[in-house]
Motif scaffolding. Structure first.
Motif, short mmCIF file in Angstrom:
data_model
loop_
_atom_site.label_atom_id
_atom_site.label_comp_id
_atom_site.label_asym_id
_atom_site.label_seq_id
_atom_site.Cartn_x
_atom_site.Cartn_y
_atom_site.Cartn_z
N ASN A 139 -5.82 -4.72 -23.21
CA ASN A 139 -7.05 -4.88 -24.08
C ASN A 139 -7.53 -3.54 -24.76
O ASN A 139 -6.94 -2.45 -24.79
N SER A 140 -8.49 -3.41 -25.80
CA SER A 140 -9.01 -2.23 -26.26
C SER A 140 -9.98 -1.46 -25.47
O SER A 140 -10.42 -0.40 -26.12
N GLU A 141 -10.55 -1.78 -24.37
CA GLU A 141 -11.35 -1.01 -23.75
C GLU A 141 -10.78 0.00 -22.93
O GLU A 141 -9.68 0.04 -22.52
N ILE A 142 -11.47 1.08 -22.88
CA ILE A 142 -11.16 2.26 -21.94
C ILE A 142 -10.84 1.88 -20.35
O ILE A 142 -11.42 1.15 -19.79
N PHE A 143 -9.69 2.16 -19.85
CA PHE A 143 -9.09 1.79 -18.54
C PHE A 143 -9.78 2.96 -17.59
O PHE A 143 -10.14 2.70 -16.36
N ALA A 144 -9.51 4.30 -17.97
CA ALA A 144 -10.25 5.33 -17.23
C ALA A 144 -10.55 6.72 -17.79
O ALA A 144 -10.05 6.62 -18.98
N ILE A 145 -11.28 7.50 -17.30
CA ILE A 145 -11.52 8.68 -17.71
C ILE A 145 -11.15 9.81 -16.86
O ILE A 145 -11.62 9.77 -15.61
N ASP A 146 -11.04 10.94 -17.10
CA ASP A 146 -10.79 12.18 -16.10
C ASP A 146 -11.08 13.46 -17.02
O ASP A 146 -10.72 13.41 -18.14
N THR A 147 -11.31 14.39 -16.28
CA THR A 147 -11.50 15.82 -16.82
C THR A 147 -10.40 16.50 -16.33
O THR A 147 -10.28 16.62 -15.01
N LEU A 148 -9.36 16.82 -16.89
CA LEU A 148 -8.25 17.57 -16.56
C LEU A 148 -7.78 19.04 -16.47
O LEU A 148 -7.86 19.24 -17.94
N PRO A 149 -7.95 19.86 -15.67
CA PRO A 149 -7.73 21.25 -15.77
C PRO A 149 -6.42 21.55 -16.45
O PRO A 149 -5.33 20.90 -15.88
N VAL A 150 -6.20 22.24 -17.27
CA VAL A 150 -4.71 22.91 -17.62
C VAL A 150 -4.48 24.28 -17.52
O VAL A 150 -5.42 25.00 -18.06
N PHE A 151 -3.66 24.71 -16.89
CA PHE A 151 -3.35 26.25 -16.56
C PHE A 151 -2.79 26.76 -17.87
O PHE A 151 -2.09 25.90 -18.65
N TRP A 152 -2.82 27.94 -17.90
CA TRP A 152 -2.28 28.64 -19.05
C TRP A 152 -0.66 28.28 -18.85
O TRP A 152 -0.06 28.26 -17.86
N HIS A 153 -0.01 28.36 -20.20
CA HIS A 153 1.45 28.29 -20.39
C HIS A 153 1.99 28.48 -21.50
O HIS A 153 1.17 28.97 -22.38
#
Length: 165
Positions: free
Chosen positions: A103-117
């Motif tokens: 479907n076209s609806e959002i399924f989930a949301i998250d705030t995800l930390p990304v470490f330096w790389h």
């Protein structure tokens, strides 16, 4: 519907998503460049939780930078159609040609930390991915290929194995 309206209309699943939705809307209102990596503090990504047609397996990739399994995702990179970004990236990261939204609806949301790389021999500072996920579907019999600069494995996992861990 644009991505801002989609987020406003999204009904959070739990307390984490309630707080993340508040942060997403605050960030959109108060900061420029939320759709680009030019914003080195936080920017939108879009992902596809890809299920097979029987809804018994989920498609995962092993991301080289993060050294872990995850569903397919990528940066919005100026594109405000986050559903299209999720589909495009799922195709690009797995080589499956026929991926469609359930479907076209959002399924989930998250705030995800990304470490330096390091990426392509350049330092990328720690930052946050403002992540929107869509539920997608594909044929598990289509040929899978890796995108060597992004991942080293692409594999269908039975959902029952995913929930057991």
């Amino acid at each position: 519907m644009n991505y801002i309206e989609s987020i406003k209309n999204y009904v959070p699943y739990n307390e984490q998503e309630i707080k993340d939705k508040e942060m997403f809307l605050h960030y959109i209102k108060n900061f420029d460049d939320v759709l680009t990596r030019n914003n080195e503090i936080a920017h939108f990504t879009s992902s596809g939780f890809v299920l097979n047609k029987d809804k018994t397996k989920v498609l995962m990739v092993y991301h080289n930078i993060y050294n872990s399994w995850a569903w397919v995702w990528w940066h919005a990179d100026w594109d405000d159609d986050l559903l299209w970004v999720a589909i495009r990236e799922a195709k690009e990261e797995t080589w499956i040609e026929n991926i469609t939204p359930i479907n076209s609806e959002i399924f989930a949301i998250d705030t995800l930390p990304v470490f330096w790389h390091m990426k392509r021999w350049k330092y990328v500072p720690a930052h946050v991915h403002i992540s929107v996920t869509y539920l997608l579907e594909a044929d598990e019999n289509e040929l899978l290929k890796i995108k060597a600069d992004e991942n080293s494995w692409v594999k269908w996992f039975p959902i029952e194995e995913m929930s057991a861990n």
